[in-house]
Write a protein that holds these residues in place. Structure first.
Motif, PDB file in Angstrom:
ATOM      1  N   THR A 222       0.813  -1.225   0.000  1.00 17.36           N
ATOM      2  CA  THR A 222       0.000   0.000   0.000  1.00 17.36           C
ATOM      3  C   THR A 222       0.846   1.275   0.000  1.00 17.36           C
ATOM      4  OG1 THR A 222      -0.126  -0.230   2.410  1.00 17.36           O
ATOM      5  CG2 THR A 222      -1.997  -1.051   1.136  1.00 17.36           C
ATOM      6  N   ILE A 223       2.053   1.185  -0.543  1.00 17.37           N
ATOM      7  CA  ILE A 223       2.945   2.359  -0.520  1.00 17.37           C
ATOM      8  C   ILE A 223       2.321   3.534  -1.282  1.00 17.37           C
ATOM      9  CG2 ILE A 223       5.244   3.241  -1.096  1.00 17.37           C
ATOM     10  CD1 ILE A 223       6.347   0.457  -0.896  1.00 17.37           C
ATOM     11  N   LYS A 224       1.824   3.237  -2.456  1.00 21.48           N
ATOM     12  CA  LYS A 224       1.282   4.308  -3.293  1.00 21.48           C
ATOM     13  C   LYS A 224       0.114   5.022  -2.611  1.00 21.48           C
ATOM     14  CE  LYS A 224      -0.645   3.657  -7.378  1.00 21.48           C
ATOM     15  NZ  LYS A 224      -0.812   2.894  -8.648  1.00 21.48           N
ATOM     16  N   GLU A 225      -0.809   4.247  -2.081  1.00 25.05           N
ATOM     17  CA  GLU A 225      -1.977   4.830  -1.391  1.00 25.05           C
ATOM     18  C   GLU A 225      -1.509   5.661  -0.199  1.00 25.05           C
ATOM     19  OE1 GLU A 225      -1.524   1.793  -2.334  1.00 25.05           O
ATOM     20  OE2 GLU A 225      -3.352   0.978  -3.261  1.00 25.05           O
ATOM     21  N   ASN A 226      -0.536   5.136   0.526  1.00 27.85           N
ATOM     22  CA  ASN A 226      -0.045   5.860   1.692  1.00 27.85           C
ATOM     23  C   ASN A 226       0.599   7.179   1.286  1.00 27.85           C
ATOM     24  OD1 ASN A 226       0.531   6.158   4.498  1.00 27.85           O
ATOM     25  ND2 ASN A 226       2.644   5.521   4.078  1.00 27.85           N
ATOM     26  N   THR A 264       9.435  -2.243  -7.231  1.00 29.40           N
ATOM     27  CA  THR A 264       8.128  -1.936  -6.618  1.00 29.40           C
ATOM     28  C   THR A 264       8.176  -0.600  -5.871  1.00 29.40           C
ATOM     29  OG1 THR A 264       7.743  -4.300  -6.356  1.00 29.40           O
ATOM     30  CG2 THR A 264       6.373  -2.820  -5.018  1.00 29.40           C
ATOM     31  N   VAL A 265       9.238  -0.399  -5.107  1.00 31.70           N
ATOM     32  CA  VAL A 265       9.330   0.825  -4.301  1.00 31.70           C
ATOM     33  C   VAL A 265       9.497   2.055  -5.200  1.00 31.70           C
ATOM     34  CG1 VAL A 265      10.682   2.027  -2.537  1.00 31.70           C
ATOM     35  CG2 VAL A 265      10.298  -0.441  -2.343  1.00 31.70           C
ATOM     36  N   TYR A 313      20.218  -2.725  -9.143  1.00 34.14           N
ATOM     37  CA  TYR A 313      20.516  -1.474  -9.852  1.00 34.14           C
ATOM     38  C   TYR A 313      19.634  -1.353 -11.099  1.00 34.14           C
ATOM     39  CZ  TYR A 313      23.028   2.156 -12.432  1.00 34.14           C
ATOM     40  OH  TYR A 313      23.342   3.295 -13.116  1.00 34.14           O
ATOM     41  N   TYR A 314      19.573  -2.470 -11.840  1.00 35.87           N
ATOM     42  CA  TYR A 314      18.817  -2.432 -13.101  1.00 35.87           C
ATOM     43  C   TYR A 314      17.308  -2.403 -12.838  1.00 35.87           C
ATOM     44  CZ  TYR A 314      23.481  -3.237 -14.695  1.00 35.87           C
ATOM     45  OH  TYR A 314      24.827  -3.085 -14.895  1.00 35.87           O
ATOM     46  N   GLY A 315      16.898  -2.933 -11.681  1.00 37.59           N
ATOM     47  CA  GLY A 315      15.493  -2.830 -11.275  1.00 37.59           C
ATOM     48  C   GLY A 315      15.104  -1.371 -11.034  1.00 37.59           C
ATOM     49  N   ILE A 316      15.968  -0.641 -10.348  1.00 35.89           N
ATOM     50  CA  ILE A 316      15.700   0.780 -10.069  1.00 35.89           C
ATOM     51  C   ILE A 316      15.637   1.546 -11.394  1.00 35.89           C
ATOM     52  CG2 ILE A 316      16.575   2.893  -8.981  1.00 35.89           C
ATOM     53  CD1 ILE A 316      17.978   1.041  -6.900  1.00 35.89           C
TER      54      ILE A 316
END
Ligand code: XIL
Length: 320
Positions: A222-226, A264-265, A313-316
């Motif tokens: 729920t990071i986005k909602e928060n 995701t983050v 790194y490549y994920g970011i």
């Protein structure tokens, strides 16, 4: 293929950055990569602006470590986050030992925060500086942490610290900062309510710092909602101390999961306009705080111990 700060800026953010602890600056390859603006547009001193270092003795200020990092940032055209004015941990022992009255402790906070924020005032060094004015003020259940500040002053100390910081540097951005507040939960609710109250009282507050000390495979959903609810309250959000730790030993599967978790983050920050930047808590596993604080865990950062880029790194990069 672009690099992390460049990609963050292309996504409309102010920076992607890293924390650094002063002793690591003598490691030349480390320092060279830290100084690469393409990856890092911002730096945070991970220890040397804390109370025990800056004002170990009442009224005697030591800015040696902080100034070294500010000078490096200035040369590299990097922004700076100031960490931190009021915190129960790494606090100078005299603050608790003195058993100060409310009046005296208020004065002590004013002198401490006022002096350090003034020292790095934006129009002197021409760098935008954020300050974590109060750090880790709540317990995970959303109750106030029983620090010397809270026990002596109640929640009035937030107002005291924020007001003196604003006065010391009207341009710097003032943040409250904590861990376990990435998603919706009792602790982030507590910050939501406190910031709402501070805003209603016209106490200066510009941002909410979400540390982001996360565990592999357990990134909140729920990071986005928060983040969005804080944005709707009228404050910025910064991810201030991101790392994603795993149980050792490292395996290729864990590194793939870590890549997904970082993605995701970063995607959540990207999706919320007022999430203005991301700082990782150092960039290489060589200098991460994780192994010495969490037994059996480590490998939390996007660069490995040999300063080589990991899948994370490549994920970011992909998520930006
Ligand atoms: C950590 C540092 O990285 C360590 O070197 C030090 O020993 C302890 O503190 N939350 C914070 C940071 O706000 O200041 C902490 O930094 C990590 C948790």
């Amino acid at each position: 293929f672009a690099q992390l700060n460049v990609l963050a800026k292309l996504a409309g953010k102010q920076y992607f950055g890293s924390a650094v602890d002063n002793p690591a600056l003598s490691d030349v390859p480390y320092r060279r990569q830290l100084s690469n603006w393409l990856d890092f547009g911002q730096i945070t001193a991970s220890n040397t602006l804390k109370w025990e270092t800056v004002e170990a003795q009442r009224g005697v200020f030591n800015f040696t470590g902080g100034d070294e990092i500010l000078a490096l940032a200035k040369r590299n055209k990097q922004l700076v986050r100031g960490h931190t004015c009021v915190w129960h941990s790494q606090l100078a022992p005299w603050v608790e030992a003195g058993n100060f009255s409310a009046k005296e402790l208020t004065k002590i906070i004013e002198d401490h925060c006022g002096t350090i924020v003034r020292h790095y005032r934006g129009d002197i060094c021409k760098q935008q500086v954020h300050w974590d004015v109060v750090n880790e003020a709540f317990e995970d259940d959303g109750t106030f942490r029983q620090t010397v500040f809270y026990k002596t002053l109640g929640k009035q100390y937030f107002e005291t610290a924020l007001r003196v910081a604003r006065k010391a540097d009207p341009k710097t951005k003032l943040y409250l900062n904590d861990y376990n507040v990435e998603g919706l939960n009792a602790k982030s609710d507590a910050y939501y309510n406190l910031i709402k109250e501070l805003k209603a009282k016209k106490v200066p507050i510009d941002g909410f710092g979400v540390q982001g000390h996360l565990i592999l495979g357990r990134v909140p959903t729920t990071i986005k909602e928060n983040f969005q609810r804080f944005a709707d309250l009228g404050v910025d959000i910064a991810i201030t101390e991101l790392d994603i730790r795993m149980e050792l030993p490292v395996t290729p599967e864990k590194l793939e999961q870590q890549k997904k978790d970082y993605e995701t983050v970063i995607a959540a920050c990207k999706a919320v306009k007022r999430c203005i930047g991301v700082t990782i808590w150092d960039y290489t596993d060589k200098y991460s705080w994780v192994p010495s604080w969490f037994e059996g865990e480590g490998a939390a950062l996007p660069w490995d111990e040999d300063l080589k880029k990991k899948p994370a790194y490549y994920g970011i990069a992909k998520a930006w």
